[in-house]
Write a protein that holds these residues in place. Structure first.
Motif, PDB file in Angstrom:
ATOM      1  N   GLN A  59      22.238  64.135  58.195  1.00 46.82           N
ATOM      2  CA  GLN A  59      20.829  64.298  58.536  1.00 46.82           C
ATOM      3  C   GLN A  59      20.579  65.432  59.520  1.00 46.82           C
ATOM      4  O   GLN A  59      19.585  66.151  59.405  1.00 46.82           O
ATOM      5  N   HIS A  60      21.493  65.645  60.484  1.00 49.22           N
ATOM      6  CA  HIS A  60      21.248  66.684  61.483  1.00 49.22           C
ATOM      7  C   HIS A  60      21.324  68.083  60.886  1.00 49.22           C
ATOM      8  O   HIS A  60      20.796  69.041  61.453  1.00 49.22           O
ATOM      9  N   GLN A  61      21.976  68.226  59.724  1.00 48.29           N
ATOM     10  CA  GLN A  61      22.013  69.519  59.057  1.00 48.29           C
ATOM     11  C   GLN A  61      20.824  69.692  58.113  1.00 48.29           C
ATOM     12  O   GLN A  61      20.413  70.817  57.823  1.00 48.29           O
ATOM     13  N   ARG A  88      17.711  68.554  58.630  1.00 53.65           N
ATOM     14  CA  ARG A  88      16.428  68.661  59.330  1.00 53.65           C
ATOM     15  C   ARG A  88      15.860  70.073  59.406  1.00 53.65           C
ATOM     16  O   ARG A  88      14.702  70.271  59.105  1.00 53.65           O
TER      17      ARG A  88
END
Length: 426
Positions: free
Chosen positions: A322-324, A326
């Motif tokens: 998920q952090h990539q 966003r």
């Protein structure tokens, strides 16, 4: 007459051994191995029936008498008080340390309707938070099957502090209430039963509370979640392998979103204490790029859910954490749905794009986007939405429909579709 020639002689010899063993009916706790605990198991059987357990060992065999098998559906298995590997020290107060294997079997068959076993078991290991593991809690409501919830517990407080353990669930009986509900797993710690905290309780006290509670009980469990540093520091897609039993649920609910002008499959929710939650590698917001080698690029939501559900033993997923994901989604904020993120691109002028171009942006080629690639994602039927209903809302204004009427179709629930429906766990 030779020993063991017939059943009568076997029973006589068995009783002779039993009478000699009665002098040590109370086994001293200090005789128990340093890493073992002791428990008393009471079973009831009808005349002519068996307990449904197989015992190995004896003075003429290798090792102490121990449970080598529990027949599924048998009295011993359904009692949820025994584990395979438990040592049987005594039967109805009769010490088995000097009994041969055949004498132990004969005693168990002829002991009567009430059978009291003194068993010795391996103490459950101690979980330590911080060594690649964090603890989480979850509440589970179970309904009894007979007089049990379908799991075996071990541990508890002990006068020897080295032997004290939390109340640990060591076995979940296949087909029992806990197994059917799906949350409880071996190794989970039982913290409370209907609000009654078990900290400081002995094993016998915890078992008594379980027996005395009603047909329905709410259990507070503590479980381990792996800490996956590789996920947090990843700079690209990851290959995640998750082991699960055939027919079991992974514990993720999926949704779709737009990523680089393409529809993608996204993990919408992760069920607490599920396989996905415990593995520590899957989180809400992760993009699923492939499942067992099959690309998700052209998969519908229903197809992706079915593919995950059908996987057995080991599920291999390629994910984009998920952090990539966003930044490429125009920095969506936590708790804001993709429908709201899409609104500016669909309804408001973008930098370098005039108003006329923005209004027709769904039907005209965008810079760097092929029209044939963009259309399928916008015109394909959405989960639970009729294809013919979806088209007018996504294309240019139709006759008799102004743009203000078209906008709500993208951002608001459609007629007959409940946005708060229960997750379809894969």
């Amino acid at each position: 007459m030779k020993r063991g020639r017939d059943g009568i002689n076997k029973n006589r010899k068995c009783r002779e051994r039993a009478s000699r063993a009665l002098t040590s009916t109370c086994l001293c706790p200090c005789d128990v191995d340093e890493f073992r605990g002791c428990s008393v198991v009471e079973l009831m059987k009808k005349e002519g029936t068996t307990l449904g357990l197989t015992v190995s060992g004896g003075i003429d065999k290798d090792g102490k008498p121990r449970v080598s098998n529990l027949r599924q559906g048998g009295i011993a298995a359904r009692s949820d008080q025994l584990n395979v590997g438990d040592y049987i020290r005594a039967v109805n107060g009769i010490n088995l340390s000097k009994f041969r294997h055949d004498e132990i079997i004969s005693l168990l068959k002829n002991v009567g309707e009430r059978v009291v076993l003194e068993v010795e078991y391996e103490l459950p290991p101690v979980s330590v938070q911080g060594s690649g593991v964090v603890f989480k809690n979850v509440e589970v409501t179970l309904h009894k099957d007979g007089n049990s919830f379908g799991f075996v517990i071990r541990g508890g407080a002990h006068e020897d502090r080295n032997k004290s353990r939390p109340i640990v669930i060591t076995t979940v009986r296949p087909g029992g209430p806990a197994d059917r509900e799906g949350t409880v797993k071996p190794g989970d710690r039982l913290l409370s039963i209907d609000g009654i905290r078990l900290h400081g309780n002995t094993l016998s006290e915890a078992m008594s509370i379980l027996k005395q509670c009603g047909q329905e009980a709410t259990l507070l469990l503590e479980y381990d979640v792996s800490v996956m540093d590789s996920v947090a520091t990843a700079s690209g897609p990851l290959l995640v392998e998750v082991a699960k039993a055939t027919g079991s649920s992974l514990g993720v609910a999926l949704s779709t979103s737009m990523f680089c002008s393409k529809q993608v499959i996204v993990i919408d929710k992760v069920k607490p204490a599920s396989i996905a939650d415990r593995c520590g590698a899957l989180h809400a917001g992760d993009h699923i790029l492939s499942v067992d080698g099959k690309s998700m690029e052209f998969c519908s939501l229903a197809e992706a859910t079915q593919l995950l559900s059908a996987s057995c033993q080991t599920v291999r997923m390629e994910i984009l954490p998920q952090h990539q994901a966003r930044p490429a989604l125009n920095a969506p904020q936590h708790g804001i749905h993709t429908q709201h993120q899409a609104r500016p691109a669909l309804n408001a002028p973008q930098q370098g794009v005039n108003t006329h171009q923005a209004k027709l942006g769904l039907n005209a080629p965008q810079h760097g986007i092929n029209t044939q690639q963009a259309r399928p994602a916008l015109n394909a039927p959405q989960h639970g939405i009729n294809k013919h209903q979806a088209r007018p809302a996504l294309n240019a204004p139709q006759h008799g429909i102004n743009t203000h009427q078209a906008r709500p179709a993208l951002n608001a629930p459609q007629h007959g579709i409940n946005t708060h429906t229960r997750p379809n766990w894969a």
